[in-house]
Design a protein around this motif. Structure first.
Motif, PDB file in Angstrom:
ATOM      1  N   GLY A   1      79.759  23.731 -17.893  1.00 18.71           N
ATOM      2  CA  GLY A   1      81.033  24.693 -17.549  1.00 18.71           C
ATOM      3  C   GLY A   1      81.371  25.739 -18.446  1.00 18.71           C
TER       4      GLY A   1
ATOM      5  N   ASN B   1      78.156  31.202 -15.411  1.00 15.56           N
ATOM      6  CA  ASN B   1      79.056  29.852 -15.813  1.00 15.56           C
ATOM      7  C   ASN B   1      78.125  28.520 -15.882  1.00 15.56           C
TER       8      ASN B   1
ATOM      9  N   MET C   1      80.364  29.458 -20.438  1.00 18.22           N
ATOM     10  CA  MET C   1      79.514  30.732 -19.804  1.00 18.22           C
ATOM     11  C   MET C   1      78.447  31.013 -20.990  1.00 18.22           C
TER      12      MET C   1
HETATM   13  C1  LIG Z   1      83.085  27.603 -15.495  1.00 18.02           C
HETATM   14  O1  LIG Z   1      83.302  26.385 -14.398  1.00 18.02           O
HETATM   15  C2  LIG Z   1      84.150  25.375 -14.665  1.00 18.02           C
HETATM   16  C3  LIG Z   1      83.870  24.264 -13.902  1.00 18.02           C
HETATM   17  O2  LIG Z   1      83.752  24.775 -12.453  1.00 18.02           O
HETATM   18  C4  LIG Z   1      85.460  25.714 -14.835  1.00 18.02           C
HETATM   19  O3  LIG Z   1      86.256  24.745 -15.230  1.00 18.02           O
HETATM   20  C5  LIG Z   1      85.701  26.857 -16.000  1.00 18.02           C
HETATM   21  O4  LIG Z   1      86.940  27.327 -16.027  1.00 18.02           O
HETATM   22  C6  LIG Z   1      84.503  28.011 -15.653  1.00 18.02           C
HETATM   23  N1  LIG Z   1      84.641  28.868 -16.918  1.00 18.02           N
HETATM   24  C7  LIG Z   1      84.565  30.115 -16.865  1.00 18.02           C
HETATM   25  C8  LIG Z   1      84.714  30.903 -18.076  1.00 18.02           C
HETATM   26  O5  LIG Z   1      84.763  30.561 -15.873  1.00 18.02           O
END
Ligand SMILES: *[C@@H]1O[C@H](CO)[C@@H](O)[C@H](O)[C@H]1NC(C)=O
Ligand SMILES: Cc1cc2nc3c(=O)[nH]c(=O)nc-3n(C[C@H](O)[C@H](O)[C@H](O)COP(=O)(O)OP(=O)(O)OC[C@H]3O[C@@H](n4cnc5c(N)ncnc54)[C@H](O)[C@@H]3O)c2cc1C
Ligand SMILES: *[C@@H]1O[C@H](CO)[C@@H](O)[C@H](O)[C@H]1NC(C)=O
Ligand SMILES: *[C@@H]1O[C@H](CO)[C@@H](O)[C@H](O)[C@H]1NC(C)=O
Ligand SMILES: *[C@@H]1O[C@H](CO)[C@@H](O)[C@H](O)[C@H]1NC(C)=O
Ligand SMILES: *[C@@H]1O[C@H](CO)[C@@H](O)[C@H](O)[C@H]1NC(C)=O
Ligand SMILES: *[C@@H]1O[C@H](CO)[C@@H](O)[C@H](O)[C@H]1NC(C)=O
Ligand SMILES: *[C@@H]1O[C@H](CO)[C@@H](O)[C@H](O)[C@H]1NC(C)=O
Ligand SMILES: *[C@@H]1O[C@H](CO)[C@@H](O)[C@H](O)[C@H]1NC(C)=O
Length: 549
Positions: A300, A295, A302
């Motif tokens: 934020g 991530n 992937m």
């Molecule tokens: C990636 O991290 C962000 C912020 O921490 C979060 O909001 C988001 O849902 C995450 N995305 C995934 C695909 O896990």
């Protein structure tokens, strides 16, 4: 037979249910086994100090210490009736003879790294022959050879070689805690693979004990068995006590670089290009590729990260000549390159930085996790659209922490014939993929969803990898590709399904060797090579073998 409370993955549960009604085991009291051991080892007080049963307070620590896959480190996993920790060959011989006599199955464990836990799990009453104390290593630098016992780790072997010489090495695996016994038995590869082949390609003699308890060396075992133990997989033929290996020359200075690229930095194009280049480069250069999703902290979302980790057998200047002419897209710069000794590169590839060399002697230095890994062989480059499909699957939920490791073949690997040793994946292979998913939280409760994710990923990959058979690496043991059907009952036809994936046409010769050396199938596990005779003796072979004692 006691029904154990089974929460292992479904294969074991499945096997157990099938086996239970069919196999009856001769009752043996604990004393029978211990008494037999003392008769056969000639010194009762000496041998009893080498045998652990659940009443010994250190039984669980001895059992658990080398278990790598936390999925199998649970209270409900089946436990051995005995753990024998031999100090010399006579104890190995006695363990085999007495396990047989008492109707106990035997599992041999060297480093305990088997992906499916086959060196320390069984459905039926069993003994673990724990080889860890047989760990002697003697390096003859002038002769460029070494004898190494199976219970040594490859980290210890590398350390002892480096103690004697800065310009000798050995082509085995990356993770220092891997045991010599299982690793050499299944091939064993690492950063020197394109230059010198596998560990098993460099074995020149061995000492082993067969199912009758005979101690044999290369001359007395004959060339067929000597062929089979170098890559035919552990736990099928005998217990290998020690191996004589040919050491290989390494330059006093090698160069290492590690370059990371994300999708935003054109990782997809670089990965695609790597497939065309890495297996055709000079054999002095090994670029392994690790693919992970993460991530991105930037926004934020992937992304994928490709890590190009390289060992070059020479200095940085000549490495840069190779990379700038053959793989300019990677943009390797002088600042990326670190010159070091070969043994320092061993530490680097094992994930250490700055630790003293003695960390190679630490048998618990790697972090244990829950995991499920699988393998594939690639013979045609995967198109960019195929790579993008992989990334999408890496971004799904429920996958645990997925990772792929791509190891380039070519070089020496392509020069060795497919039948030289049982390991058959040679010319025509561009690279091997190790698919993995690992996790540290949630334990076995979350195992089903992560294991099911990797199985579905593996199904997606079918279109891009070797076919008929879909080849696999025996040291990345995977019971999903098939196994012997019922405890003690193995049919050739069933075994050849997974057998051909691991060994291609060498499988048939392995069956012949097995039939000659262990016709009663004493050395048995879920993916052991079957003897032809087990076809005739189906259903009651083990029952009659045990009850006749
Ligand atoms: C990636 O991290 C962000 C912020 O921490 C979060 O909001 C988001 O849902 C995450 N995305 C995934 C695909 O896990
Ligand atoms: C963290 C990790 C890193 C790894 N890295 C690499 C790598 O870089 N390269 C690579 O090629 N592989 C690698 N492997 C795979 C490794 O080569 C295999 O798991 C290998 O079989 C492990 O050997 P072992 O002695 O540690 O395992 P064990 O679990 O002790 O044994 C594996 C099998 O061999 C049998 N066996 C063990 N000892 C003997 C013996 N003395 N005689 C006869 N049969 C025996 C066992 O019964 C079992 O069937 C890695 C595995 C792990 C877990
Ligand atoms: C038997 O083993 C014990 C303990 O290791 C040792 O002290 C003793 O000398 C041995 N006896 C013989 C006859 O070898
Ligand atoms: C285990 O316990 C038995 C019985 O007390 C003892 O004889 C044996 O030496 C112990 N084994 C080890 C390895 O300490
Ligand atoms: C996230 O950030 C990277 C790096 O700046 C960028 O290339 C990418 O397009 C961004 N992704 C999204 C969905 O905004
Ligand atoms: C990615 O590739 C494009 C087009 O080939 C190129 O213009 C760009 O500089 C590359 N980006 C990086 C970070 O290498
Ligand atoms: C190559 O890498 C150097 C140093 O990291 C960087 O300055 C340069 O822009 C890169 N060139 C390309 C084409 O990506
Ligand atoms: C061996 O490695 C483990 C795990 O990193 C560490 O906890 C331990 O202290 C190390 N042991 C020695 C003797 O260095
Ligand atoms: C198997 O997969 C796990 C989890 O990703 C990983 O930690 C382990 O190192 C893998 N084995 C090898 C040999 O890479």
């Amino acid at each position: 037979m006691k029904m154990v409370n089974f929460t292992l993955h479904h294969h074991f549960a499945f096997l157990f249910l099938l086996a239970a009604p069919m196999v009856a085991f001769a009752a043996s009291t604990p004393d029978d086994f211990l008494q037999c051991l003392s008769i056969h080892s000639g010194n009762t007080s000496a041998i009893s100090k080498l045998v652990y049963t659940p009443i010994n307070s250190s039984y669980y620590s001895v059992l658990d210490i080398t278990i790598q896959n936390l999925r199998f480190l649970t209270p409900s996993a089946p436990k051995p009736n005995y753990i024998v920790t031999p100090l010399d060959v006579s104890h190995v011989q006695a363990s085999i003879i007495c396990s047989r006599q008492c109707g106990l199955q035997m599992r041999t464990r060297s480093g305990g790294h088997d992906y499916e836990g086959l060196s320390y799990l069984s459905e039926v009453p069993f003994v673990i022959l724990e080889m860890a104390n047989l760990q002697a290593i003697s390096v003859e630098a002038e002769d460029k050879t070494a004898w190494v016992q199976s219970g040594a780790t490859i980290g210890e072997l590398y350390y002892r070689i480096a103690e004697k010489s800065k310009t000798l090495g050995f082509p085995a695996g990356l993770c220092p805690t891997v045991g010599v016994g299982g690793h050499f038995s299944g091939g064993g590869y690492g950063t020197l693979l394109r230059k010198y082949g596998l560990a098993a390609d460099n074995v020149i003699d061995a000492q082993l004990v067969d199912a009758q308890g005979r101690l044999l060396d290369r001359e007395s075992m004959g060339e067929d068995l000597f062929w089979a133990i170098r890559g035919g997989g552990g736990g099928s033929f005998c217990v290998v006590v020690s191996w004589k290996v040919k050491l290989v020359p390494v330059p006093s200075t090698v160069t290492v670089f590690k370059i990371l690229r994300t999708l935003e930095q054109n990782a997809t194009k670089l990965v695609h290009q790597w497939q065309l280049v890495a297996n055709k480069l000079p054999d002095d250069i090994f670029i392994t590729l690790m693919l992970q999703s993460y991530n991105s902290s930037l926004n934020g979302t992937m992304t994928m990260q490709a890590t190009f980790h390289t060992l070059y057998l020479g200095g940085a200047d000549s490495l840069l000549e190779v990379t700038s002419s053959r793989f300019p897209e990677l943009n390797v710069t002088r600042q990326d390159c670190n010159e070091m000794s070969w043994i320092e590169s061993v530490l680097n590839f094992a994930g250490f930085s700055g630790e003293p060399l003695e960390v190679l002697l630490n048998r618990s230095s790697n972090t244990k996790i829950f995991f499920k890994n699988k393998s594939d062989y690639v013979k045609e480059p995967i198109p960019e659209s195929g790579l993008e499909g992989m990334w999408e699957r890496f971004f799904e939920e429920d996958q645990g922490v997925p990772m792929m490791i791509w190891d380039p073949y070519g070089g020496k690997m392509a020069e060795i014939s497919e039948s030289a040793i049982p390991f058959p994946h040679r010319a025509g292979v561009l690279y091997m993929i190790q698919h993995t998913t690992g996790w540290t939280t949630g334990g076995n409760l979350v195992a089903p969803k992560h294991v099911s994710w990797i199985r579905s990923f593996y199904r997606y990959m079918a279109q891009y990898v070797s076919k008929s058979p879909r080849e696999a690496y025996i040291n990345y043991r995977d019971l999903d590709i098939g196994m012997n059907n019922v405890i003690g009952d193995t049919s050739y036809k069933q075994a050849s399904v997974w057998g051909k994936k691991y060994f291609k046409n060498n499988f048939d010769r392995l069956v012949q060797v097995k039939t000659a050396i262990d016709p009663d199938n004493f050395f048995w596990h879920e993916q052991s090579i079957p003897p032809f005779s087990s076809l005739k003796k189906r259903k009651n072979s083990r029952v009659s073998m045990y009850s006749s004692q």
